[in-house]
Design a protein around this motif. Structure first.
Motif: not given
Length: 132
Positions: A56-66
């Motif tokens: 994994p490149l992140l330990s948390t996901i704060d925000f995502a858009v598509s």
């Protein structure tokens, strides 16, 4: 700021949340593309190899858009995309890709039938924290 961060990322980017004076954690922005499957779902794995088995490149996901870009001139057939899920345990974000087809009821054309669309390339941008 540590020397290790500079070695890993020669370009530094400060990410602030609105109203936050000093960032509290180190952030990463991950971007990539994924193609929608037969169910109209595009999944981007936020890992070092872009696969489910990657690190994994992140330990948390704060925000995502598509988003999806279509050159189709017919508005009714243009694919649209909306965020579906962000799942840090499974290391991915996903989106639904659909189109709207016209439905005729009693001789009247009515919009509102949504259909999944496969084979559409979806662009993702993900912001999250990481352990170092």
């Amino acid at each position: 700021m540590s020397i290790e961060i500079i070695k890993l990322a020669p370009t530094l980017l400060h990410v602030f949340k609105a109203g936050e004076l000093i960032p509290k954690t180190e952030k990463r922005i991950i971007y990539g593309q994924a193609t929608s499957d037969a169910n109209g779902i595009a999944t981007l794995y936020v890992t070092d190899n872009a696969l489910a088995n990657g690190n994994p490149l992140l330990s948390t996901i704060d925000f995502a858009v598509s988003s999806v870009y279509s050159t189709n001139a017919s508005i009714n057939l243009r694919p649209r995309v909306q965020m579906r899920e962000k799942n840090i345990a499974a290391k991915y974000v996903s989106a639904n890709v659909t189109n709207i087809s016209g439905v005729t009821v009693l001789g009247i054309s009515v919009l509102g039938s949504e259909n999944p669309v496969s084979g559409v390339i979806v662009d993702f941008m993900v912001l999250g924290s990481f352990d170092h």
